[in-house]
Design a protein around this motif. Sequence first.
Motif, PDB file in Angstrom:
ATOM      1  N   PRO A  13       0.840  -1.210   0.000  1.00  0.00           N
ATOM      2  CA  PRO A  13       0.000   0.000   0.000  1.00  0.00           C
ATOM      3  C   PRO A  13       0.868   1.250   0.000  1.00  0.00           C
ATOM      4  N   LEU A  14       0.385   2.289  -0.648  1.00  0.00           N
ATOM      5  CA  LEU A  14       1.164   3.512  -0.780  1.00  0.00           C
ATOM      6  C   LEU A  14       1.541   4.094   0.579  1.00  0.00           C
ATOM      7  N   SER A  15       0.599   4.085   1.533  1.00  0.00           N
ATOM      8  CA  SER A  15       0.884   4.661   2.853  1.00  0.00           C
ATOM      9  C   SER A  15       2.028   3.924   3.536  1.00  0.00           C
ATOM     10  N   ARG A  16       2.044   2.603   3.411  1.00  0.00           N
ATOM     11  CA  ARG A  16       3.127   1.815   4.024  1.00  0.00           C
ATOM     12  C   ARG A  16       4.452   2.090   3.324  1.00  0.00           C
ATOM     13  N   PHE A  17       4.418   2.209   2.002  1.00  0.00           N
ATOM     14  CA  PHE A  17       5.648   2.507   1.275  1.00  0.00           C
ATOM     15  C   PHE A  17       6.214   3.857   1.698  1.00  0.00           C
ATOM     16  N   LEU A  18       5.360   4.872   1.828  1.00  0.00           N
ATOM     17  CA  LEU A  18       5.834   6.196   2.221  1.00  0.00           C
ATOM     18  C   LEU A  18       6.447   6.175   3.622  1.00  0.00           C
ATOM     19  N   ASP A  19       5.823   5.436   4.541  1.00  0.00           N
ATOM     20  CA  ASP A  19       6.397   5.302   5.892  1.00  0.00           C
ATOM     21  C   ASP A  19       7.778   4.672   5.826  1.00  0.00           C
ATOM     22  N   GLN A  20       7.898   3.591   5.045  1.00  0.00           N
ATOM     23  CA  GLN A  20       9.179   2.905   4.927  1.00  0.00           C
ATOM     24  C   GLN A  20      10.210   3.788   4.226  1.00  0.00           C
ATOM     25  N   ALA A  21       9.754   4.581   3.251  1.00  0.00           N
ATOM     26  CA  ALA A  21      10.669   5.485   2.555  1.00  0.00           C
ATOM     27  C   ALA A  21      11.249   6.508   3.522  1.00  0.00           C
ATOM     28  N   CYS A  22      10.421   7.015   4.437  1.00  0.00           N
ATOM     29  CA  CYS A  22      10.905   7.987   5.423  1.00  0.00           C
ATOM     30  C   CYS A  22      11.965   7.360   6.332  1.00  0.00           C
ATOM     31  N   VAL A  23      11.753   6.101   6.701  1.00  0.00           N
ATOM     32  CA  VAL A  23      12.741   5.402   7.526  1.00  0.00           C
ATOM     33  C   VAL A  23      14.054   5.257   6.767  1.00  0.00           C
ATOM     34  N   GLN A  24      13.983   4.881   5.504  1.00  0.00           N
ATOM     35  CA  GLN A  24      15.182   4.700   4.697  1.00  0.00           C
ATOM     36  C   GLN A  24      15.940   6.026   4.522  1.00  0.00           C
ATOM     37  N   ILE A  36       8.662  16.589  -4.569  1.00  0.00           N
ATOM     38  CA  ILE A  36       8.285  15.305  -5.152  1.00  0.00           C
ATOM     39  C   ILE A  36       7.482  15.644  -6.405  1.00  0.00           C
ATOM     40  N   LEU A  37       8.071  15.421  -7.560  1.00  0.00           N
ATOM     41  CA  LEU A  37       7.482  15.846  -8.825  1.00  0.00           C
ATOM     42  C   LEU A  37       6.754  14.707  -9.521  1.00  0.00           C
ATOM     43  N   VAL A  38       5.573  14.995 -10.013  1.00  0.00           N
ATOM     44  CA  VAL A  38       4.807  14.047 -10.817  1.00  0.00           C
ATOM     45  C   VAL A  38       4.491  14.726 -12.138  1.00  0.00           C
ATOM     46  N   LYS A  39       5.047  14.186 -13.218  1.00  0.00           N
ATOM     47  CA  LYS A  39       4.861  14.755 -14.559  1.00  0.00           C
ATOM     48  C   LYS A  39       5.287  16.220 -14.607  1.00  0.00           C
ATOM     49  N   GLY A  40       6.365  16.541 -13.931  1.00  0.00           N
ATOM     50  CA  GLY A  40       6.935  17.870 -13.997  1.00  0.00           C
ATOM     51  C   GLY A  40       6.394  18.873 -13.006  1.00  0.00           C
ATOM     52  N   ALA A  41       5.292  18.540 -12.327  1.00  0.00           N
ATOM     53  CA  ALA A  41       4.708  19.456 -11.349  1.00  0.00           C
ATOM     54  C   ALA A  41       4.813  18.853  -9.958  1.00  0.00           C
ATOM     55  N   ALA A  42       4.902  19.712  -8.949  1.00  0.00           N
ATOM     56  CA  ALA A  42       5.088  19.223  -7.580  1.00  0.00           C
ATOM     57  C   ALA A  42       3.823  18.552  -7.049  1.00  0.00           C
ATOM     58  N   TRP A  43       3.979  17.335  -6.561  1.00  0.00           N
ATOM     59  CA  TRP A  43       2.906  16.621  -5.841  1.00  0.00           C
ATOM     60  C   TRP A  43       2.978  16.952  -4.365  1.00  0.00           C
ATOM     61  N   GLY A  44       4.186  17.111  -3.878  1.00  0.00           N
ATOM     62  CA  GLY A  44       4.408  17.386  -2.472  1.00  0.00           C
ATOM     63  C   GLY A  44       5.880  17.636  -2.204  1.00  0.00           C
ATOM     64  N   VAL A  96      12.127   8.257  -6.741  1.00  0.00           N
ATOM     65  CA  VAL A  96      11.603   6.909  -6.513  1.00  0.00           C
ATOM     66  C   VAL A  96      10.177   6.991  -5.972  1.00  0.00           C
ATOM     67  N   ILE A  97       9.957   7.910  -5.032  1.00  0.00           N
ATOM     68  CA  ILE A  97       8.608   8.099  -4.492  1.00  0.00           C
ATOM     69  C   ILE A  97       7.649   8.506  -5.607  1.00  0.00           C
ATOM     70  N   SER A  98       8.105   9.404  -6.489  1.00  0.00           N
ATOM     71  CA  SER A  98       7.271   9.860  -7.602  1.00  0.00           C
ATOM     72  C   SER A  98       6.861   8.701  -8.501  1.00  0.00           C
ATOM     73  N   SER A  99       7.809   7.832  -8.812  1.00  0.00           N
ATOM     74  CA  SER A  99       7.486   6.701  -9.685  1.00  0.00           C
ATOM     75  C   SER A  99       6.474   5.779  -9.028  1.00  0.00           C
ATOM     76  N   THR A 100       6.551   5.661  -7.706  1.00  0.00           N
ATOM     77  CA  THR A 100       5.593   4.819  -6.989  1.00  0.00           C
ATOM     78  C   THR A 100       4.207   5.444  -6.984  1.00  0.00           C
ATOM     79  N   LEU A 101       4.147   6.768  -6.864  1.00  0.00           N
ATOM     80  CA  LEU A 101       2.860   7.457  -6.882  1.00  0.00           C
ATOM     81  C   LEU A 101       2.132   7.253  -8.204  1.00  0.00           C
ATOM     82  N   GLN A 102       2.885   7.061  -9.274  1.00  0.00           N
ATOM     83  CA  GLN A 102       2.291   6.956 -10.612  1.00  0.00           C
ATOM     84  C   GLN A 102       2.019   5.531 -11.052  1.00  0.00           C
TER      85      GLN A 102
END
Length: 387
Positions: free
Chosen positions: A31-42, A133-141, A167-173
């Motif tokens: 799940p995206l929420s779990r991935f983001l939590d793990q990304a913050c830890v990394q 965090i860019l998605v298609k050239g525009a900031a997502w966050g 990496v986070i951006s690619s996961t969001l998409q």
Amino acid sequence: MPLDDVDGLVKLRRHVRILVDLGRLAGEETPLSRFLDQACVQVARAIEIDHVKALRYRHKTADLFIEAGFGWKDGVVGLATFPADLRSPPGRTYQTGEPVVIVDGATAQQRGDFVFSEVLKEHNIKSLANVPILVKGAAWGVLEVDSTVTREFGDDTIAFLMAAAAVISSTLQRPTASADAQSTATAIGQVEEREVLLREMQHRVKNNFQLILASIAIQKRRFESAEVHRVLEHVANRVNAISLAHDQLSPGQDLRAVNVANYLRALCASLQAQMENATIEINADEVELAMERAVPLGLILNEAVMNSVKHAFGTGKGNINVSLQSGVGYGEARLTLADDGHGVRNPRPGGSGQKLIQALSRQIGGTAELLSSDKGTTVTVVFPVIA
């Protein structure tokens, strides 16, 4: 080999190893929420820092929501929000699409360059770095690291953060399993096609606005004059008002309709984050307008609020009430902004703020009126509702 070179090589290897781990996580069906939590830890492991957060921009409230994090107190992750204006560190990164590094937070705040949120103050944050965090050239966050001790963030650290954000951006998409199943079961209908076109257009437009805001931020750094800074901030607020209108585009009516109630709420939230001497309250009826009519209305609100903040309260504090009423007269609506300040003494009919409000009102076929007394100032704009 010199000790600094050895340390740099060790850091580089750690960064590469953790990016590989992060890429592996992105490839798993988590799940995206779990991935983001793990990304913050990394990221915390790589930067060797105690606080990390991933912030998502919310269009309706014009703020940055802490979607995931590491090292924060209970009640922060999943609840706290941060301003998205240019004086907020993550806000500036979101608006300009550029990294922001603050080594000495106390000095940056004393100069008036940035305002730290209560969350950062509560955690005694002294230094920080954030990247978009860019998605298609525009900031997502925004991806941000925060330190409780004063420290530098070198080019290698920023490069790692940019890579992690990518990496986070690619996961969001990435498509979800349910989306895949749906796409194989049914063809995309006309409404869905419009939504895809809308999102694509919004990304492109948002990217253009971020370039403009980045240019304004660069120009601010070239001048020390407080008056020049004030003028550039006013220009940035107007650009942001137009950008927020594009965020509220709805897929109906050939991608031209704006939910004005949501737009004005988002704009008020954005303005509120920038001011300390006034509280904005808004009550808005549901109204839809074409983009070319909604933008002038937002600029009127922006100008009226800025005028109140500048003239109404002096060194004190006050309240600004915003109201949007539909069904006024024959197919008209009324935008009202009222403050409880000391009024505008000797108002100049030819003042730039009033001239702009009058011109914008005429642009949407409306009329504007200003009434001021020692009990406050009220700006009223009546205009036809034409979607």
